[in-house]
Design a protein around this motif. Structure first.
Motif, short mmCIF file in Angstrom:
data_model
loop_
_atom_site.label_atom_id
_atom_site.label_comp_id
_atom_site.label_asym_id
_atom_site.label_seq_id
_atom_site.Cartn_x
_atom_site.Cartn_y
_atom_site.Cartn_z
N LEU A 264 51.55 7.04 73.94
CA LEU A 264 50.61 8.15 73.81
C LEU A 264 51.33 9.47 74.05
N ASN A 265 52.13 9.53 75.11
CA ASN A 265 52.91 10.73 75.40
C ASN A 265 53.81 11.13 74.25
N LEU A 266 54.48 10.13 73.69
CA LEU A 266 55.43 10.43 72.62
C LEU A 266 54.72 10.89 71.35
N VAL B 78 51.75 12.37 71.26
CA VAL B 78 51.22 13.72 71.51
C VAL B 78 52.34 14.76 71.35
N ASN B 79 53.49 14.47 71.91
CA ASN B 79 54.64 15.38 71.73
C ASN B 79 54.95 15.59 70.26
N ALA B 80 54.94 14.49 69.52
CA ALA B 80 55.26 14.58 68.09
C ALA B 80 54.25 15.46 67.38
N THR C 203 58.93 23.62 77.10
CA THR C 203 59.07 24.86 76.33
C THR C 203 57.69 25.33 75.90
N LYS C 204 56.69 24.63 76.37
CA LYS C 204 55.33 24.95 75.94
C LYS C 204 54.69 25.98 76.86
N ALA C 205 53.71 26.66 76.32
CA ALA C 205 53.04 27.72 77.07
C ALA C 205 52.40 27.15 78.34
N LEU D 189 55.95 17.08 82.26
CA LEU D 189 56.07 15.79 82.94
C LEU D 189 56.08 14.60 81.97
N GLY D 190 55.58 14.83 80.76
CA GLY D 190 55.41 13.72 79.82
C GLY D 190 56.64 12.84 79.66
N LEU D 191 57.75 13.44 79.26
CA LEU D 191 58.95 12.64 79.00
C LEU D 191 59.57 12.08 80.28
MG LIG Z 1 54.52 15.88 76.37
#
Ligand SMILES: [Mg+2]
Ligand SMILES: Nc1ncnc2c1ncn2[C@@H]1O[C@H](COP(=O)(O)OP(=O)(O)OP(=O)(O)O)[C@@H](O)[C@H]1O
Length: 246
Positions: A5-7, A9-11, A62-64, A71-73
């Motif tokens: 899910l994390n990966l 969402v990042n994508a 790097t996100k706002a 923490l995701g990765l």
């Molecule tokens: Mg993430």
């Protein structure tokens, strides 16, 4: 699950809006020796080489503010590593990124290693039975039929008809029967079946709804029954036990 899910969402966050035709998130799986490899690829912005070494660090983002905590990765890396796996990244700026999760396949002396990676099939009941459900409440009949959908289930709403079927020579592996019914009760059906064919009578399981007459209570002492409302696991277990003669 959390890792993927994390990966994903990042994508999704790496892809800019618009250009739907060109954008893509792919998930591939393959076996690589004793490892299962799952890859999540996107056609997003890519990761600049100068920060790629830090993306697995906690709180690196790097996100706002408010969008990402970074923490995701770090969490993904931790989970995968704890499972003796490996989480790696390949990225090309402007083209996209691929995260690769490699997990050891459970050791087994079974030849069908690949089969274990397939999505698990729904639990299949060990033996399929021809089952008659008798309940004057049609809702009970339909829900039992759904719970026991891997079996051949026939539903009737009155005991007289059930008796008629058995007299006509229909055979069932099991009869799930309500105890209290207006026309003919489960006990009466049992008594009649004892006369026409004790084999069928012996295959009855009674579904009870709480309040019993003293007669019913005594009747049930020596007979298999399940109390309504029952949960599906209990019903399936009871049915399976009967079908396998346990
Ligand atoms: Mg993430
Ligand atoms: N698929 C990707 N494409 C481009 N950059 C990515 C991708 N995945 C991660 N990154 C970069 O790695 C950074 C860290 O990712 P991580 O998932 O750890 O945190 P986050 O997504 O910023 O926040 P969080 O996941 O906590 O909401 C991101 O901020 C982003 O810069």
């Amino acid at each position: 699950g959390q890792v993927f899910l994390n990966l994903v969402v990042n994508a999704a966050q790496a892809i800019r809006e618009g250009d739907a035709e060109h954008n893509e998130i792919r998930i591939d799986t393959r076996l690589d020796g004793a490892r299962a490899v799952i890859e999540i690829s996107d056609t997003g912005a890519g990761i600049p080489p100068e920060i790629v070494g830090r993306i697995f660090d906690a709180f690196f983002t790097t996100k706002a503010i408010g969008v990402g905590t970074g923490l995701g990765l770090a969490i993904c890396h931790r989970i995968v590593t704890d499972m003796a796996g490996e989480l790696t990244v390949r990225s090309e700026l402007g083209k996209g990124t691929t995260f690769s999760v490699a997990l050891p396949v459970a050791e087994t002396d079974h030849p069908g290693v690949a089969a274990r990676l397939l999505p698990t099939a729904p639990v299949v009941d060990a033996r399929i039975g021809r089952i008659l459900v008798v309940d004057d409440e049609t809702l009970v009949g339909t829900s039992v039929k759904r719970i026991l959908k891997s079996h051949d289930v026939h539903v009737l709403s009155n005991a007289k008809e059930a008796l008629a079927r058995c007299v006509a020579g229909e055979a069932y592996d099991l009869i799930l029967c309500d105890l209290m019914m207006p026309d003919m009760t489960g006990m009466e059906l049992h008594r009649e079946l004892m006369r026409v064919g004790p084999r069928m009578a012996g295959r009855m399981i009674f579904m009870t709804g709480g309040a019993f007459t003293p007669e019913a209570r005594e009747f049930l002492i020596t007979r298999d029954h399940i109390e309504k409302p029952f949960n599906s696991a209990d019903l399936r277990r009871l049915v399976q036990r009967h079908l396998t003669g346990g």
